[in-house]
Design a protein around this motif. Structure first.
Motif, PDB file in Angstrom:
ATOM      1  N   ARG A 138     -14.367   3.932  -8.526  1.00  0.00           N
ATOM      2  CA  ARG A 138     -14.181   2.478  -8.466  1.00  0.00           C
ATOM      3  C   ARG A 138     -14.850   1.944  -7.217  1.00  0.00           C
ATOM      4  NH1 ARG A 138      -7.996   1.333 -10.727  1.00  0.00           N
ATOM      5  NH2 ARG A 138      -8.312   2.539 -12.642  1.00  0.00           N
ATOM      6  N   GLU A 193     -14.367  -0.055  -4.940  1.00  0.00           N
ATOM      7  CA  GLU A 193     -13.353  -0.834  -4.218  1.00  0.00           C
ATOM      8  C   GLU A 193     -14.056  -1.530  -3.055  1.00  0.00           C
ATOM      9  OE1 GLU A 193     -10.192  -1.032  -5.063  1.00  0.00           O
ATOM     10  OE2 GLU A 193      -9.773   0.761  -6.303  1.00  0.00           O
ATOM     11  N   PHE A 249     -11.562   9.086  -6.814  1.00  0.00           N
ATOM     12  CA  PHE A 249     -10.193   9.596  -6.656  1.00  0.00           C
ATOM     13  C   PHE A 249      -9.765  10.294  -7.940  1.00  0.00           C
ATOM     14  CE2 PHE A 249      -7.964   6.409  -9.216  1.00  0.00           C
ATOM     15  CZ  PHE A 249      -8.890   5.379  -9.255  1.00  0.00           C
ATOM     16  N   MET A 260      -7.161  10.965 -10.981  1.00  0.00           N
ATOM     17  CA  MET A 260      -6.105  10.301 -11.746  1.00  0.00           C
ATOM     18  C   MET A 260      -5.696  11.144 -12.942  1.00  0.00           C
ATOM     19  SD  MET A 260      -6.007   6.753 -13.877  1.00  0.00           S
ATOM     20  CE  MET A 260      -6.897   5.623 -12.835  1.00  0.00           C
ATOM     21  N   GLU A 262       1.753   1.692  -4.883  1.00  0.00           N
ATOM     22  CA  GLU A 262       1.792   1.887  -6.337  1.00  0.00           C
ATOM     23  C   GLU A 262       1.279   3.286  -6.667  1.00  0.00           C
ATOM     24  OE1 GLU A 262      -0.615  -0.878  -8.845  1.00  0.00           O
ATOM     25  OE2 GLU A 262      -1.001   0.961  -9.954  1.00  0.00           O
ATOM     26  N   VAL A 263       2.183   4.169  -7.083  1.00  0.00           N
ATOM     27  CA  VAL A 263       1.756   5.538  -7.401  1.00  0.00           C
ATOM     28  C   VAL A 263       1.468   5.735  -8.887  1.00  0.00           C
ATOM     29  CG1 VAL A 263       2.663   6.827  -5.428  1.00  0.00           C
ATOM     30  CG2 VAL A 263       4.196   6.260  -7.317  1.00  0.00           C
ATOM     31  N   ASN A 278       1.218   3.501 -12.951  1.00  0.00           N
ATOM     32  CA  ASN A 278       1.163   2.223 -13.654  1.00  0.00           C
ATOM     33  C   ASN A 278       1.138   2.517 -15.141  1.00  0.00           C
ATOM     34  OD1 ASN A 278      -1.020  -0.696 -13.124  1.00  0.00           O
ATOM     35  ND2 ASN A 278       1.009  -0.533 -13.921  1.00  0.00           N
ATOM     36  N   SER A 297      -4.439  11.764  -6.057  1.00  0.00           N
ATOM     37  CA  SER A 297      -4.818  11.743  -4.648  1.00  0.00           C
ATOM     38  C   SER A 297      -3.947  10.743  -3.906  1.00  0.00           C
ATOM     39  CB  SER A 297      -6.306  11.428  -4.488  1.00  0.00           C
ATOM     40  OG  SER A 297      -6.761  10.553  -5.486  1.00  0.00           O
ATOM     41  N   ARG A 298      -3.648   9.613  -4.583  1.00  0.00           N
ATOM     42  CA  ARG A 298      -2.753   8.640  -3.942  1.00  0.00           C
ATOM     43  C   ARG A 298      -1.331   9.207  -3.814  1.00  0.00           C
ATOM     44  NH1 ARG A 298      -2.397   2.435  -5.880  1.00  0.00           N
ATOM     45  NH2 ARG A 298      -4.554   2.414  -5.143  1.00  0.00           N
TER      46      ARG A 298
HETATM   47  P1  ATP Z   1      -4.276  -0.913  -7.535  1.00  0.00           P
HETATM   48  O1  ATP Z   1      -3.403  -2.043  -7.977  1.00  0.00           O
HETATM   49  O2  ATP Z   1      -3.682  -0.116  -6.422  1.00  0.00           O
HETATM   50  O3  ATP Z   1      -5.683  -1.322  -7.259  1.00  0.00           O
HETATM   51  P2  ATP Z   1      -4.623  -0.348 -10.291  1.00  0.00           P
HETATM   52  O4  ATP Z   1      -3.493  -1.179 -10.759  1.00  0.00           O
HETATM   53  O5  ATP Z   1      -5.991  -0.862 -10.465  1.00  0.00           O
HETATM   54  O6  ATP Z   1      -4.389   0.083  -8.755  1.00  0.00           O
HETATM   55  P3  ATP Z   1      -4.594   1.582 -12.425  1.00  0.00           P
HETATM   56  O7  ATP Z   1      -5.887   1.169 -12.996  1.00  0.00           O
HETATM   57  O8  ATP Z   1      -3.370   1.225 -13.165  1.00  0.00           O
HETATM   58  O9  ATP Z   1      -4.490   1.094 -10.910  1.00  0.00           O
HETATM   59  O10 ATP Z   1      -4.658   3.136 -12.114  1.00  0.00           O
HETATM   60  C1  ATP Z   1      -3.571   4.032 -12.276  1.00  0.00           C
HETATM   61  C2  ATP Z   1      -3.189   4.664 -10.966  1.00  0.00           C
HETATM   62  O11 ATP Z   1      -4.321   5.215 -10.284  1.00  0.00           O
HETATM   63  C3  ATP Z   1      -2.586   3.717  -9.956  1.00  0.00           C
HETATM   64  O12 ATP Z   1      -1.234   3.510 -10.220  1.00  0.00           O
HETATM   65  C4  ATP Z   1      -2.818   4.464  -8.660  1.00  0.00           C
HETATM   66  O13 ATP Z   1      -1.823   5.450  -8.485  1.00  0.00           O
HETATM   67  C5  ATP Z   1      -4.142   5.138  -8.890  1.00  0.00           C
HETATM   68  N1  ATP Z   1      -5.262   4.409  -8.273  1.00  0.00           N
HETATM   69  C6  ATP Z   1      -5.818   3.244  -8.680  1.00  0.00           C
HETATM   70  N2  ATP Z   1      -6.843   2.901  -7.890  1.00  0.00           N
HETATM   71  C7  ATP Z   1      -6.944   3.867  -6.941  1.00  0.00           C
HETATM   72  C8  ATP Z   1      -7.827   4.103  -5.843  1.00  0.00           C
HETATM   73  N3  ATP Z   1      -8.825   3.259  -5.564  1.00  0.00           N
HETATM   74  N4  ATP Z   1      -7.627   5.219  -5.094  1.00  0.00           N
HETATM   75  C9  ATP Z   1      -6.641   6.094  -5.361  1.00  0.00           C
HETATM   76  N5  ATP Z   1      -5.786   5.918  -6.398  1.00  0.00           N
HETATM   77  C10 ATP Z   1      -5.932   4.829  -7.182  1.00  0.00           C
END
Ligand code: ATP
Ligand code: MG
Length: 411
Positions: free
Chosen positions: A139, A141, A154, A156, A257-258, A260, A296-297
């Motif tokens: 991503r 970011e 990361f 997932m 947020e671990v 979703n 990783s988170r």
């Molecule tokens: P955030 O709100 O933190 O940006 P997200 O809502 O976009 O995350 P999801 O797309 O639902 O996240 O991804 C599922 C999970 O992946 C998240 O709950 C989080 O644990 C993890 N995650 C998301 N983005 C990242 C990132 N950039 N680095 C590490 N872990 C991530």
């Protein structure tokens, strides 16, 4: 593992560019190495922890019927155009390949698994279906930060479920909530992790997040102290009360947020025309759910919650080694105990290095085994080895021939 042979360099001092406790601890402890902002290598010590988290998650996914597969990291532009996210998703990495074609590095996999499921599902008899993977996500970011909490690359776990109707999705969704609770409990952050109601997007009323209460978190939730259920910042203006008991006595808390989970319903199945013939011979669009956990988170979150900058005691199931065996000038006896422990398949790291006791102890604090066994002239004189449960600090002298029989080592 003999520590003298283990590819581990503990730096002890905190790196200057560490922007969080997890980055400071994991880099100086030799768990990970930073390549660039938001991109880390997992070193042998860190990879042991990651594999343990992976195994916990895999077991709980399999326990609710999940079947593991592995999807590619690259995808053609067309898949992402089909849902409009080639344009709409700002974090999507896009680039041109040699033949001029455009491709994406996948940040999530709805666009890949939904068309793939068409080859696996054709009738109602193929449903429900639960597929998951543990894989690297990419991503773009804008601000990669907080060590492993927000990376550009990361790891997932993503689970996707396919159902005949909304009712079946609803039932499975609740099962996933149960599985997630078990995962966070086994990972050692069960007490700090709560379910938060979040926006469901265009397709459902709510989605749910698993939020770990932490001062270093970048999210804000509104927690009902009685129910331990929360409302995410995005929807607090609409939902002012506890969704469980309706109390309006909610406390603002910082959190990470671990996980979703979403009821996608037919959002993606419609886009890719994923439909089946039901038992009456009618065509029906498949109903979907998706469920993510950032491994990783999660690793970084555990560190944020339970570590100091120089010390951790890992939860039993997460620990890279269950036992740290430390020899203080008693190498021969220690070696014999080490061999006995390894024979019993106990995960032990043996500090056989030519180092001072102080160095050995401070390195052991970084490695974080829940049980420490010290063999020294003093312990031998006292009757054996000194066995310490590090979390409580409780120690006892155990005769050398009784050590492998200790229940506390079997994990
Ligand atoms: P955030 O709100 O933190 O940006 P997200 O809502 O976009 O995350 P999801 O797309 O639902 O996240 O991804 C599922 C999970 O992946 C998240 O709950 C989080 O644990 C993890 N995650 C998301 N983005 C990242 C990132 N950039 N680095 C590490 N872990 C991530
Ligand atoms: Mg989120």
């Amino acid at each position: 593992m003999k520590q003298s042979k283990f590819a581990l360099k503990i730096k002890r001092e905190i790196p200057k560019d560490a922007d969080s406790k997890n980055a400071a601890f994991l880099v100086s402890g030799g768990y990970v190495n930073k390549l660039m902002a938001g991109v880390y290598s997992y070193l042998p010590l860190g990879y042991l922890v990651l594999k343990n988290l992976e195994e916990i998650i895999r077991q709980e996914m399999q326990a609710i019927g999940g079947q593991e597969l592995l999807l590619p990291a690259l995808a053609p532009k067309e898949n992402w155009q089909q849902t409009g996210r080639w344009q709409d998703l700002d974090i999507l990495y896009k680039f041109k390949v040699a033949n001029g074609k455009e491709i994406a590095l996948n940040p999530t996999h709805e666009e890949i698994i939904t068309p793939l499921a068409k080859s696996m599902i054709s009738s109602y008899k193929d449903l429900p279906l639960y597929l998951f993977q543990i894989q690297n996500k990419f991503r773009n970011e804008i601000r990669a930060k907080s060590g492993l909490l927000r990376g550009r690359e990361f790891i997932m776990k993503d689970l996707y479920s396919f159902h005949l109707d909304d009712q079946d999705l609803d039932q499975y969704y609740d099962k996933v909530i149960g599985a997630y609770k078990k995962i966070f409990k086994r990972s050692g952050i069960g007490r700090e992790t709560v379910l938060a109601f979040a926006s469901g997007g265009s397709f459902s009323k709510y989605s749910h997040e698993f939020q770990t209460l932490a001062e270093s978190g970048e999210d804000l939730i509104y927690l009902c102290p009685k129910c331990q259920v929360a409302v995410n910042r995005e929807i607090i203006d609409e939902v002012k009360n506890c969704p469980n008991c309706n109390s309006n006595d909610l406390e603002e808390k910082k959190s990470i947020e671990v996980g979703n989970i979403f009821k996608l319903k037919t959002k993606y199945s419609q886009a890719f025309n994923l439909s089946i013939t039901d038992r009456h011979g009618d065509q029906k669009t498949v109903v979907m759910g998706c469920y993510g956990i950032g491994l990783s988170r999660l690793l970084a979150t555990i560190v944020e919650i339970i570590a100091t900058e120089k010390k951790i005691v890992w939860p039993t199931e997460v620990a890279p080694f269950s036992v740290h065996l430390i020899s203080i000038n008693q190498d021969q006896i220690s070696e014999e105990i080490y061999l006995k422990l390894t024979k019993q398949k106990i995960k032990v790291i043996f500090d056989d290095r030519d180092a001072t006791p102080g160095e050995k102890f401070s390195d052991a604090d970084f490695i974080g085994s829940p049980i420490r066994i010290i063999i020294s002239t003093k312990s031998i004189t006292a009757g054996g080895a000194e066995v310490t449960e590090v979390s409580s600090g409780r120690s006892k002298i155990v005769p050398l021939d009784k050590i492998t029989g200790l229940d506390s080592l079997k994990n």
